[in-house]
Design a protein around this motif. Structure first.
Motif, PDB file in Angstrom:
ATOM      1  N   PHE A  15       0.830  -1.207   0.000  1.00 28.71           N
ATOM      2  CA  PHE A  15       0.000   0.000   0.000  1.00 28.71           C
ATOM      3  C   PHE A  15       0.863   1.254   0.000  1.00 28.71           C
ATOM      4  CE2 PHE A  15      -1.621   3.302   2.911  1.00 28.71           C
ATOM      5  CZ  PHE A  15      -2.636   3.822   2.122  1.00 28.71           C
ATOM      6  N   LEU A  16       1.885   1.270   0.862  1.00 25.64           N
ATOM      7  CA  LEU A  16       2.765   2.438   0.928  1.00 25.64           C
ATOM      8  C   LEU A  16       3.499   2.651  -0.394  1.00 25.64           C
ATOM      9  CD1 LEU A  16       4.364   2.111   4.492  1.00 25.64           C
ATOM     10  CD2 LEU A  16       2.541   3.671   3.772  1.00 25.64           C
ATOM     11  N   GLU A  17       3.925   1.577  -1.026  1.00 28.32           N
ATOM     12  CA  GLU A  17       4.685   1.704  -2.265  1.00 28.32           C
ATOM     13  C   GLU A  17       3.867   2.297  -3.414  1.00 28.32           C
ATOM     14  OE1 GLU A  17       6.067  -2.269  -2.747  1.00 28.32           O
ATOM     15  OE2 GLU A  17       7.883  -1.950  -1.518  1.00 28.32           O
ATOM     16  N   GLN A  18       2.552   2.065  -3.410  1.00 26.99           N
ATOM     17  CA  GLN A  18       1.733   2.600  -4.497  1.00 26.99           C
ATOM     18  C   GLN A  18       0.965   3.855  -4.099  1.00 26.99           C
ATOM     19  OE1 GLN A  18      -2.101   2.288  -4.690  1.00 26.99           O
ATOM     20  NE2 GLN A  18      -1.718   2.250  -2.461  1.00 26.99           N
ATOM     21  N   SER A  19       1.154   4.282  -2.847  1.00 29.13           N
ATOM     22  CA  SER A  19       0.399   5.434  -2.361  1.00 29.13           C
ATOM     23  C   SER A  19       1.093   6.746  -2.704  1.00 29.13           C
ATOM     24  CB  SER A  19       0.215   5.342  -0.843  1.00 29.13           C
ATOM     25  OG  SER A  19       1.448   5.623  -0.175  1.00 29.13           O
ATOM     26  N   LYS A  20       0.429   7.828  -2.385  1.00 32.76           N
ATOM     27  CA  LYS A  20       0.966   9.173  -2.638  1.00 32.76           C
ATOM     28  C   LYS A  20       1.847   9.651  -1.497  1.00 32.76           C
ATOM     29  CE  LYS A  20      -2.981  11.506  -0.458  1.00 32.76           C
ATOM     30  NZ  LYS A  20      -3.611  10.282   0.091  1.00 32.76           N
ATOM     31  N   TYR A  21       1.936   8.879  -0.421  1.00 30.54           N
ATOM     32  CA  TYR A  21       2.656   9.332   0.771  1.00 30.54           C
ATOM     33  C   TYR A  21       4.167   9.338   0.546  1.00 30.54           C
ATOM     34  CZ  TYR A  21      -1.717   9.060   3.344  1.00 30.54           C
ATOM     35  OH  TYR A  21      -3.014   9.254   3.774  1.00 30.54           O
ATOM     36  N   LYS A  22       4.774  10.465   0.875  1.00 30.44           N
ATOM     37  CA  LYS A  22       6.218  10.629   0.775  1.00 30.44           C
ATOM     38  C   LYS A  22       6.890  10.651   2.140  1.00 30.44           C
ATOM     39  CE  LYS A  22       5.778  10.960  -3.643  1.00 30.44           C
ATOM     40  NZ  LYS A  22       6.134   9.776  -4.482  1.00 30.44           N
ATOM     41  N   VAL A  23       6.107  10.943   3.164  1.00 30.12           N
ATOM     42  CA  VAL A  23       6.606  10.986   4.544  1.00 30.12           C
ATOM     43  C   VAL A  23       5.536  10.405   5.471  1.00 30.12           C
ATOM     44  CG1 VAL A  23       8.079  13.021   4.185  1.00 30.12           C
ATOM     45  CG2 VAL A  23       5.712  13.314   4.968  1.00 30.12           C
ATOM     46  N   ILE A  24       5.947  10.062   6.690  1.00 31.33           N
ATOM     47  CA  ILE A  24       5.025   9.615   7.741  1.00 31.33           C
ATOM     48  C   ILE A  24       5.320  10.436   8.987  1.00 31.33           C
ATOM     49  CG2 ILE A  24       4.543   7.728   9.350  1.00 31.33           C
ATOM     50  CD1 ILE A  24       4.667   5.783   7.130  1.00 31.33           C
ATOM     51  N   ASN A  25       4.279  11.006   9.584  1.00 34.96           N
ATOM     52  CA  ASN A  25       4.493  11.782  10.802  1.00 34.96           C
ATOM     53  C   ASN A  25       4.413  10.878  12.026  1.00 34.96           C
ATOM     54  OD1 ASN A  25       1.717  11.521  11.654  1.00 34.96           O
ATOM     55  ND2 ASN A  25       1.174  13.190  10.247  1.00 34.96           N
ATOM     56  N   LYS A  26       4.715  11.433  13.192  1.00 37.25           N
ATOM     57  CA  LYS A  26       4.814  10.602  14.397  1.00 37.25           C
ATOM     58  C   LYS A  26       3.462  10.039  14.815  1.00 37.25           C
ATOM     59  CE  LYS A  26       7.266  10.272  18.760  1.00 37.25           C
ATOM     60  NZ  LYS A  26       8.255  10.901  19.658  1.00 37.25           N
ATOM     61  N   ASP A  27       2.384  10.791  14.623  1.00 35.60           N
ATOM     62  CA  ASP A  27       1.057  10.276  14.966  1.00 35.60           C
ATOM     63  C   ASP A  27       0.725   9.059  14.103  1.00 35.60           C
ATOM     64  OD1 ASP A  27      -1.639  10.544  16.268  1.00 35.60           O
ATOM     65  OD2 ASP A  27      -2.244  10.828  14.175  1.00 35.60           O
ATOM     66  N   GLN A  28       0.994   9.146  12.820  1.00 38.23           N
ATOM     67  CA  GLN A  28       0.758   8.005  11.936  1.00 38.23           C
ATOM     68  C   GLN A  28       1.631   6.821  12.332  1.00 38.23           C
ATOM     69  OE1 GLN A  28       1.769  10.120   8.368  1.00 38.23           O
ATOM     70  NE2 GLN A  28      -0.376  10.443   7.765  1.00 38.23           N
ATOM     71  N   TRP A  29       2.889   7.090  12.622  1.00 39.72           N
ATOM     72  CA  TRP A  29       3.837   6.051  13.028  1.00 39.72           C
ATOM     73  C   TRP A  29       3.345   5.297  14.262  1.00 39.72           C
ATOM     74  CZ3 TRP A  29       8.259   3.685  11.390  1.00 39.72           C
ATOM     75  CH2 TRP A  29       9.043   3.047  12.344  1.00 39.72           C
ATOM     76  N   CYS A  30       2.928   6.030  15.265  1.00 37.19           N
ATOM     77  CA  CYS A  30       2.474   5.396  16.510  1.00 37.19           C
ATOM     78  C   CYS A  30       1.178   4.625  16.308  1.00 37.19           C
ATOM     79  CB  CYS A  30       2.308   6.449  17.602  1.00 37.19           C
ATOM     80  SG  CYS A  30       3.861   7.209  18.130  1.00 37.19           S
ATOM     81  N   ASN A  31       0.301   5.141  15.471  1.00 35.26           N
ATOM     82  CA  ASN A  31      -0.971   4.457  15.231  1.00 35.26           C
ATOM     83  C   ASN A  31      -0.802   3.171  14.431  1.00 35.26           C
ATOM     84  OD1 ASN A  31      -3.738   5.766  16.082  1.00 35.26           O
ATOM     85  ND2 ASN A  31      -2.330   7.471  15.710  1.00 35.26           N
ATOM     86  N   VAL A  32       0.222   3.095  13.610  1.00 28.77           N
ATOM     87  CA  VAL A  32       0.483   1.849  12.885  1.00 28.77           C
ATOM     88  C   VAL A  32       0.735   0.711  13.882  1.00 28.77           C
ATOM     89  CG1 VAL A  32       2.114   0.643  11.389  1.00 28.77           C
ATOM     90  CG2 VAL A  32       1.289   2.912  10.753  1.00 28.77           C
ATOM     91  N   LEU A  33       1.484   0.978  14.939  1.00 26.83           N
ATOM     92  CA  LEU A  33       1.730  -0.048  15.953  1.00 26.83           C
ATOM     93  C   LEU A  33       0.429  -0.453  16.631  1.00 26.83           C
ATOM     94  CD1 LEU A  33       3.568  -1.818  17.693  1.00 26.83           C
ATOM     95  CD2 LEU A  33       3.893   0.157  19.213  1.00 26.83           C
ATOM     96  N   GLU A  34      -0.377   0.520  17.038  1.00 28.09           N
ATOM     97  CA  GLU A  34      -1.642   0.196  17.702  1.00 28.09           C
ATOM     98  C   GLU A  34      -2.560  -0.590  16.772  1.00 28.09           C
ATOM     99  OE1 GLU A  34      -1.995   0.621  20.906  1.00 28.09           O
ATOM    100  OE2 GLU A  34       0.028   1.487  20.836  1.00 28.09           O
ATOM    101  N   PHE A  35      -2.580  -0.211  15.510  1.00 25.63           N
ATOM    102  CA  PHE A  35      -3.377  -0.918  14.511  1.00 25.63           C
ATOM    103  C   PHE A  35      -2.921  -2.370  14.398  1.00 25.63           C
ATOM    104  CE2 PHE A  35      -4.409  -2.394  10.286  1.00 25.63           C
ATOM    105  CZ  PHE A  35      -5.644  -1.830   9.993  1.00 25.63           C
ATOM    106  N   SER A  36      -1.607  -2.582  14.328  1.00 24.27           N
ATOM    107  CA  SER A  36      -1.075  -3.939  14.171  1.00 24.27           C
ATOM    108  C   SER A  36      -1.385  -4.811  15.373  1.00 24.27           C
ATOM    109  CB  SER A  36       0.443  -3.884  13.956  1.00 24.27           C
ATOM    110  OG  SER A  36       1.127  -3.507  15.147  1.00 24.27           O
TER     111      SER A  36
END
Length: 275
Positions: A217-238
């Motif tokens: 998903f990240l490889e085909q997405s428009k995202y060029k950076v990830i902020n800290k809120d997104q980073w922390c939520n990825v762990l909670e999501f997983s």
């Protein structure tokens, strides 16, 4: 990712002679370091008034231990900041107070850990290192004092302990959050997407069932950076969302990044079912 703590290919991911005795002691050591008295030859005269010792096990128990053995063990196990500083300078120039990428590679080689091994992240976390690929003397002393290590051998004895920290949810969460600030460019508030993918692979790649899908998903997405809120939520999501996404709350407080991932993943799953 070639290295995490060594040279960074993406400009960021670069974590005696024998001792001569003057006399023969009355007690010698066997192969297992248990003391044993020298046997008296049948041709030698036995000392008068003394019975020969025949119970060797009892003799060993009553015999005096090598007085140097406890001292050696104590010196080996006692932490010394002086030794730690001298060890630090094995990886730097004579007047430098920071280990750089080349010294980091030598350190990794000495302790037998690949630079991209997650254990290096645990060591950096113990030091509270601020920049990937570099350890300052102050950071080195902070971490090695915490670990009580002043030599390669002592760090090697701590590797299982460091590896085990990732099995503790509290320690893992702390190291995961630390990794964001450790790996991002210090002049940026966010982490570039390539670094994020590498670090997520290091931390979640073997534990999150959906990691491969999230990476696509990240490889085909428009995202060029990830902020800290997104980073922390990825762990909670997983940790909290099932692999089939059945308990994902679309009205929850998840960042848009994860809403978009869920939509994309469901679309991929539907496409695979119909094709």
């Amino acid at each position: 990712m070639r290295q995490i703590f060594g040279q960074n290919p993406m400009n960021h991911l670069s974590l005696c002679d024998s001792w001569k005795q003057s006399y023969r002691p009355p007690i010698t050591a066997t192969a297992n370091n248990m003391p044993r008295r020298r046997r008296i030859s049948a041709l030698e005269d036995e000392p008068r008034g003394k019975r020969p010792r025949t119970n060797t096990a009892s003799s060993r128990k009553r015999g005096k231990a090598n007085p140097t053995a406890p001292l050696v063990e104590t010196l080996d196990m006692t932490y010394s900041s002086k030794r730690c500083i001298a060890w630090f300078h094995e990886y730097t120039g004579p007047d430098e107070d920071t280990i750089g990428p080349e010294g980091m590679e030598k350190f990794c080689e000495d302790i037998g850990v690949e630079p991209e091994n997650v254990i290096m992240l645990a060591i950096a976390w113990k030091m509270d290192a601020k920049q990937m690929g570099f350890f300052t003397l102050a950071e080195w002393l902070r971490g090695m004092t915490d670990l009580q290590c002043d030599s390669v051998a002592k760090v090697q004895r701590k590797l299982d302990h460091l590896r085990g920290l990732f099995n503790d949810q509290v320690y893992f969460k702390n190291m995961y959050r630390y990794a964001f600030d450790f790996a991002r460019d210090k002049d940026q508030r966010s982490m570039d997407i390539e670094t994020a993918k590498a670090m997520l692979g290091l931390l979640l790649g073997k534990h999150w069932v959906l990691f491969g899908s999230f990476l696509q998903f990240l490889e085909q997405s428009k995202y060029k950076v990830i902020n800290k809120d997104q980073w922390c939520n990825v762990l909670e999501f997983s940790r909290s969302v099932f692999s089939d996404l059945s308990n994902y709350d679309e009205d929850g407080a998840w960042p848009v990044l994860l809403d978009e991932f869920v939509d994309w993943h469901k679309g991929q799953r539907s496409h695979n079912m119909t094709s």
